[in-house]
Design a protein around this motif. Structure first.
Motif, PDB file in Angstrom:
ATOM      1  N   THR A   4      53.474  53.937  47.180  1.00 54.65           N
ATOM      2  CA  THR A   4      52.057  53.691  46.935  1.00 54.65           C
ATOM      3  C   THR A   4      51.812  52.196  46.807  1.00 54.65           C
ATOM      4  OG1 THR A   4      51.878  55.787  45.759  1.00 54.65           O
ATOM      5  CG2 THR A   4      50.111  54.180  45.414  1.00 54.65           C
ATOM      6  N   PRO A   5      50.840  51.654  47.543  1.00 54.66           N
ATOM      7  CA  PRO A   5      50.563  50.215  47.425  1.00 54.66           C
ATOM      8  C   PRO A   5      50.215  49.827  45.994  1.00 54.66           C
ATOM      9  CG  PRO A   5      49.407  51.153  49.305  1.00 54.66           C
ATOM     10  CD  PRO A   5      49.964  52.300  48.533  1.00 54.66           C
ATOM     11  N   ARG A   6      50.585  48.632  45.640  1.00 51.85           N
ATOM     12  CA  ARG A   6      50.318  48.086  44.301  1.00 51.85           C
ATOM     13  C   ARG A   6      48.818  48.053  44.030  1.00 51.85           C
ATOM     14  NH1 ARG A   6      51.750  41.737  43.334  1.00 51.85           N
ATOM     15  NH2 ARG A   6      50.827  41.412  41.266  1.00 51.85           N
ATOM     16  N   THR A   7      48.433  48.509  42.843  1.00 54.59           N
ATOM     17  CA  THR A   7      47.028  48.470  42.452  1.00 54.59           C
ATOM     18  C   THR A   7      46.725  47.105  41.841  1.00 54.59           C
ATOM     19  OG1 THR A   7      46.960  50.847  42.037  1.00 54.59           O
ATOM     20  CG2 THR A   7      45.254  49.508  41.007  1.00 54.59           C
ATOM     21  N   PHE A  34      37.857  49.270  43.067  1.00 48.63           N
ATOM     22  CA  PHE A  34      39.285  49.578  43.155  1.00 48.63           C
ATOM     23  C   PHE A  34      39.849  48.865  44.379  1.00 48.63           C
ATOM     24  CE2 PHE A  34      42.983  52.194  44.175  1.00 48.63           C
ATOM     25  CZ  PHE A  34      43.542  52.389  42.918  1.00 48.63           C
ATOM     26  N   ILE A  35      40.870  48.033  44.185  1.00 47.45           N
ATOM     27  CA  ILE A  35      41.470  47.284  45.300  1.00 47.45           C
ATOM     28  C   ILE A  35      42.983  47.443  45.239  1.00 47.45           C
ATOM     29  CG2 ILE A  35      41.682  45.060  46.462  1.00 47.45           C
ATOM     30  CD1 ILE A  35      39.203  44.134  44.925  1.00 47.45           C
ATOM     31  N   ARG A  36      43.577  47.841  46.362  1.00 49.63           N
ATOM     32  CA  ARG A  36      45.026  47.938  46.476  1.00 49.63           C
ATOM     33  C   ARG A  36      45.569  46.779  47.306  1.00 49.63           C
ATOM     34  NH1 ARG A  36      43.776  53.539  47.401  1.00 49.63           N
ATOM     35  NH2 ARG A  36      44.538  54.897  45.725  1.00 49.63           N
ATOM     36  N   ALA A  37      46.854  46.545  47.192  1.00 51.70           N
ATOM     37  CA  ALA A  37      47.519  45.540  48.016  1.00 51.70           C
ATOM     38  C   ALA A  37      47.364  45.910  49.493  1.00 51.70           C
ATOM     39  CB  ALA A  37      48.994  45.442  47.644  1.00 51.70           C
ATOM     40  N   GLY A  38      47.075  44.917  50.342  1.00 46.52           N
ATOM     41  CA  GLY A  38      46.929  45.166  51.769  1.00 46.52           C
ATOM     42  C   GLY A  38      45.613  45.770  52.174  1.00 46.52           C
ATOM     43  N   GLU A  39      44.639  45.794  51.249  1.00 50.95           N
ATOM     44  CA  GLU A  39      43.342  46.411  51.521  1.00 50.95           C
ATOM     45  C   GLU A  39      42.242  45.369  51.379  1.00 50.95           C
ATOM     46  OE1 GLU A  39      40.962  50.359  49.935  1.00 50.95           O
ATOM     47  OE2 GLU A  39      41.920  49.064  48.444  1.00 50.95           O
ATOM     48  N   ILE A  75      43.443  44.604  35.543  1.00 49.05           N
ATOM     49  CA  ILE A  75      43.768  43.601  36.552  1.00 49.05           C
ATOM     50  C   ILE A  75      45.282  43.528  36.662  1.00 49.05           C
ATOM     51  CG2 ILE A  75      43.538  41.200  37.274  1.00 49.05           C
ATOM     52  CD1 ILE A  75      40.874  42.668  37.170  1.00 49.05           C
ATOM     53  N   ASP A  76      45.800  43.869  37.822  1.00 45.30           N
ATOM     54  CA  ASP A  76      47.249  43.898  38.057  1.00 45.30           C
ATOM     55  C   ASP A  76      47.950  44.804  37.047  1.00 45.30           C
ATOM     56  OD1 ASP A  76      49.505  43.292  39.501  1.00 45.30           O
ATOM     57  OD2 ASP A  76      49.973  41.482  38.353  1.00 45.30           O
ATOM     58  N   GLY A  77      47.315  45.928  36.749  1.00 40.14           N
ATOM     59  CA  GLY A  77      47.911  46.905  35.848  1.00 40.14           C
ATOM     60  C   GLY A  77      47.797  46.582  34.375  1.00 40.14           C
ATOM     61  N   ARG A  78      47.096  45.529  34.016  1.00 37.96           N
ATOM     62  CA  ARG A  78      46.964  45.119  32.622  1.00 37.96           C
ATOM     63  C   ARG A  78      45.510  45.213  32.195  1.00 37.96           C
ATOM     64  NH1 ARG A  78      49.093  39.205  32.916  1.00 37.96           N
ATOM     65  NH2 ARG A  78      48.676  39.256  30.672  1.00 37.96           N
ATOM     66  N   ALA A 179      48.369  37.405  45.172  1.00 39.38           N
ATOM     67  CA  ALA A 179      48.341  38.813  45.583  1.00 39.38           C
ATOM     68  C   ALA A 179      46.940  39.257  45.968  1.00 39.38           C
ATOM     69  CB  ALA A 179      48.873  39.693  44.452  1.00 39.38           C
ATOM     70  N   LEU A 180      45.920  38.552  45.441  1.00 37.92           N
ATOM     71  CA  LEU A 180      44.519  38.902  45.703  1.00 37.92           C
ATOM     72  C   LEU A 180      43.764  37.636  46.087  1.00 37.92           C
ATOM     73  CD1 LEU A 180      42.069  40.921  45.524  1.00 37.92           C
ATOM     74  CD2 LEU A 180      41.851  40.206  43.126  1.00 37.92           C
ATOM     75  N   VAL A 181      43.011  37.716  47.179  1.00 39.05           N
ATOM     76  CA  VAL A 181      42.128  36.619  47.576  1.00 39.05           C
ATOM     77  C   VAL A 181      40.695  37.095  47.433  1.00 39.05           C
ATOM     78  CG1 VAL A 181      41.346  35.150  49.464  1.00 39.05           C
ATOM     79  CG2 VAL A 181      43.789  35.572  49.160  1.00 39.05           C
ATOM     80  N   ILE A 182      39.921  36.376  46.617  1.00 44.73           N
ATOM     81  CA  ILE A 182      38.493  36.666  46.454  1.00 44.73           C
ATOM     82  C   ILE A 182      37.740  35.654  47.309  1.00 44.73           C
ATOM     83  CG2 ILE A 182      36.566  36.802  44.845  1.00 44.73           C
ATOM     84  CD1 ILE A 182      38.635  37.411  42.639  1.00 44.73           C
ATOM     85  N   ALA A 183      37.131  36.119  48.373  1.00 38.20           N
ATOM     86  CA  ALA A 183      36.467  35.241  49.341  1.00 38.20           C
ATOM     87  C   ALA A 183      34.960  35.445  49.234  1.00 38.20           C
ATOM     88  CB  ALA A 183      36.956  35.541  50.750  1.00 38.20           C
ATOM     89  N   ASP A 184      34.280  34.483  48.617  1.00 38.84           N
ATOM     90  CA  ASP A 184      32.837  34.579  48.383  1.00 38.84           C
ATOM     91  C   ASP A 184      32.100  33.847  49.501  1.00 38.84           C
ATOM     92  OD1 ASP A 184      30.301  34.810  47.424  1.00 38.84           O
ATOM     93  OD2 ASP A 184      30.723  34.011  45.421  1.00 38.84           O
ATOM     94  N   GLU A 185      31.611  34.574  50.471  1.00 37.63           N
ATOM     95  CA  GLU A 185      30.936  34.043  51.659  1.00 37.63           C
ATOM     96  C   GLU A 185      31.791  32.955  52.325  1.00 37.63           C
ATOM     97  OE1 GLU A 185      28.334  35.254  52.922  1.00 37.63           O
ATOM     98  OE2 GLU A 185      27.032  36.116  51.400  1.00 37.63           O
ATOM     99  N   PRO A 186      33.042  33.256  52.685  1.00 45.02           N
ATOM    100  CA  PRO A 186      33.935  32.199  53.184  1.00 45.02           C
ATOM    101  C   PRO A 186      33.608  31.706  54.584  1.00 45.02           C
ATOM    102  CG  PRO A 186      34.990  34.328  53.432  1.00 45.02           C
ATOM    103  CD  PRO A 186      33.688  34.575  52.695  1.00 45.02           C
TER     104      PRO A 186
END
Length: 580
Positions: A4-7, A34-39, A75-78, A179-186
């Motif tokens: 299962t991909p990392r949550t 909800f965001i998984r790795a690779g999604e 966030i990252d399981g925490r 592990a996560l990229v947050i792209a705000d109107e990139p």
């Protein structure tokens, strides 16, 4: 064995509010994310819908006074609701990288681009030496398509084009391999070829297992990269699901409105904001219908602007001191009265340099410019000579908030634009109100300042200001690139309606080919400081002749649209069953 991909993000019932704001109501309410790795998960919606606030809450940047509540906020399981500032700081850059929209504001003007990108590596001690850090910085700059990385790393943000600045900002966000990229109107300020490079970088990160939260008002960009889409409106998620289901079968009226308001080949000559999705038969494919724009007068045979073989060169600095960069070379064209001429091309192609020469802000090194039959640039032509005609040439900027004096009210901004009319005070006030009403605003806006206006309202004030002296030509430099889809539709409709009524010529610069095709009569395609193709807009877009034009077309994100027809082509009974 299937793993299962990392949550990365698991949030249920998110609420964000600020004391004393929005009448005590949350600005974001009941959001599940909800965001998984690779999604790749995309947030879309109008300005002020809560997209950026939701995204910033994931890295503890919602604001010092923000009150965040949720049934679950992992966030990252925490559980992150009780994170300390130190815990949030440890996540930024390493777990999550943030790419913001305005690179010129986001990048430190006092540091080189290389230092900016390498900051996260130094702060989290991810490399052992300066040499290793420099090597990593150059590599990540290459990953996001920045040419001559070693040279560019020594430059400052103001020395780069808008596209290069945005790519540098993305490089700084991914330098530490989060592990996560947050792209705000990139990709908002980028031309289609650079946009394709940036999206390719994000797609590459997705393939490597990185999660991406993409905030965008460009539905075509979302369609090309997102796995799931959440549509936000007034702080709530009104539509969600897989990208295919949301964009092909939208369930909420607001989502259908966004999809219908996109400019396209079929929207030319019609009001974008009037677009509606309808069905003329049960279970049939939905259709887009639009109302026609007012008829336009035929273009004048007399040119308001003539540009003849202009050229512009700049001397390089730094390591490349002594070398010459050619921004423009042998560029010639004309704009006739009542005509809309579009200019497209990638960052650095010479579009803005050409606009600045036309506006008389910089002088060409070669060639001539004539405005209304008068020499506009060159030896012996000073601003004093241009002053009498200056009101007849106006400008609509990409970012009015930066262009306007923040201390001035809307009334002061309009009165300043009316200086050439020498009107008495009562007439000046009446004309200011008339200008606001022309752009769909009213007298109540006179006392407001730019910072209190929405993006669409600021752009309307910019248009009113440009129209104030009754110009013969308006230079529009990316006037809708930062606007969400429906506000963009309203502003484009306004420009088209005013242009038809006043017969003002427009020189319209944009990286959005759909917008240019929708609005322009003729198109000029710029590359490396030259015009490589020009002609009737429909001909250029339907059958491009130059390889570069074809490259631009192929690089443009495509949204699979529902079938489009004009109201005349739809049976009358179908118009009675509009879905919106």
């Amino acid at each position: 064995m299937i793993t299962t991909p990392r949550t990365l993000v698991d949030i249920r019932g998110l609420s964000v509010s600020f004391p004393g704001a929005n009448g005590g109501r949350p600005l974001v309410h009941g959001v599940d994310l909800f965001i998984r790795a690779g999604e790749c998960v995309a947030l879309v919606g109008e300005s002020g819908s809560g997209k950026s606030l939701t995204a910033r809450s994931l890295i503890g940047l919602a604001g010092a006074q923000a009150l965040i509540d949720a049934r679950q906020f992992d966030i990252d399981g925490r559980p992150a609701l009780r994170f300390t500032d130190r815990e949030w700081r440890s996540l930024r850059g390493t777990f999550a990288g943030l790419v913001m929209q305005d690179a010129l504001v986001s990048l430190d003007p006092l540091r080189t681009v290389g230092a900016e990108i390498g900051e996260v590596l130094a702060h989290h001690r991810l490399v052992r030496s300066r040499g290793e850090r420099r090597t990593r910085v150059h590599a990540v700059m290459g990953d996001v398509g920045i040419p001559y990385a070693e040279h560019r790393a020594t430059q400052y943000a103001h020395e780069l084009s808008g596209g290069l600045r945005q790519r540098a900002l993305i490089a700084s966000a991914i330098a530490a391999g989060p592990a996560l990229v947050i792209a705000d109107e990139p990709t908002t300020a980028l031309d289609v070829t650079v946009q394709a490079q940036v999206l390719a970088v994000l797609a590459q990160r997705l393939a490597q297992g990185v999660g991406v939260l993409l905030i965008s008002h460009d539905l075509a960009v979302v369609a090309g990269i997102a796995d799931r889409v959440l549509v936000m409106h007034d702080g709530e998620v009104v539509d969600s699901g897989t990208t295919q289901s949301v964009l092909n079968n939208p369930s909420h009226p607001y989502t259908r409105q966004l999809l219908a308001a996109q400019p396209s080949a079929q929207s030319r000559g019609h009001r974008l904001s009037s677009a509606r999705i309808v069905s003329d038969e049960p279970h049939s494919a939905p259709l887009i219908i639009r109302e026609p724009l007012p008829p336009r007068r035929a273009r004048s045979e007399q040119a308001v602007l003539r540009v003849d073989a202009i050229g512009k060169q700049y001397s390089r600095r730094g390591k490349h001191r002594g070398e010459v960069f050619t921004a423009l070379q042998d560029v010639s064209f004309a704009v006739h009265g009542g005509e809309v001429v579009g200019i497209v091309g990638e960052s650095g192609s010479g579009k803005s340099t050409c606009a600045n020469i036309v506006l008389g802000l910089i002088a060409p090194d070669a060639g001539n410019v004539e405005f209304l039959g008068t020499r506009w640039n060159g030896p012996g032509v000073s601003e004093r000579v241009r002053r009498e005609l200056r009101p007849r040439l106006q400008y609509i900027p990409q970012d009015p908030l930066s262009a306007f004096d923040p201390r001035h009210s809307v009334q002061q901004l309009l009165e300043e634009a009316l200086w050439s009319k020498a009107l008495p005070k009562p007439a000046l006030l009446a004309r200011s109100v008339e200008l606001l009403e022309q752009v769909g605003l009213d007298a109540a806006f006179l006392a407001r300042r730019p910072s209190s206006l929405s993006g669409g309202q600021r752009q309307r004030v910019a248009i009113a200001r440009a129209l104030a002296p009754e110009p013969a030509l308006i230079v529009c430099d990316e006037p809708v690139s930062a606007l969400d889809v429906y506000v963009q539709a309203q502003v484009l409709d306004l420009l088209a309606e005013l242009q038809a009524r006043l017969n003002t010529a427009l020189l319209f610069i944009s990286h959005d080919l759909d917008v240019v095709r929708h609005l322009s009569d003729r198109v000029l395609v710029f590359k490396d400081g030259r015009i490589v193709e020009e002609g009737d807009a429909e001909r250029v877009f339907a059958a491009p002749e130059h390889p570069y034009t074809r490259l631009l077309m192929s690089a443009t994100p495509a949204l699979r649209r529902v079938e489009e027809r004009t109201p005349a082509e739809i049976p009358s009974f179908a118009l009675e069953r509009e879905l919106l």
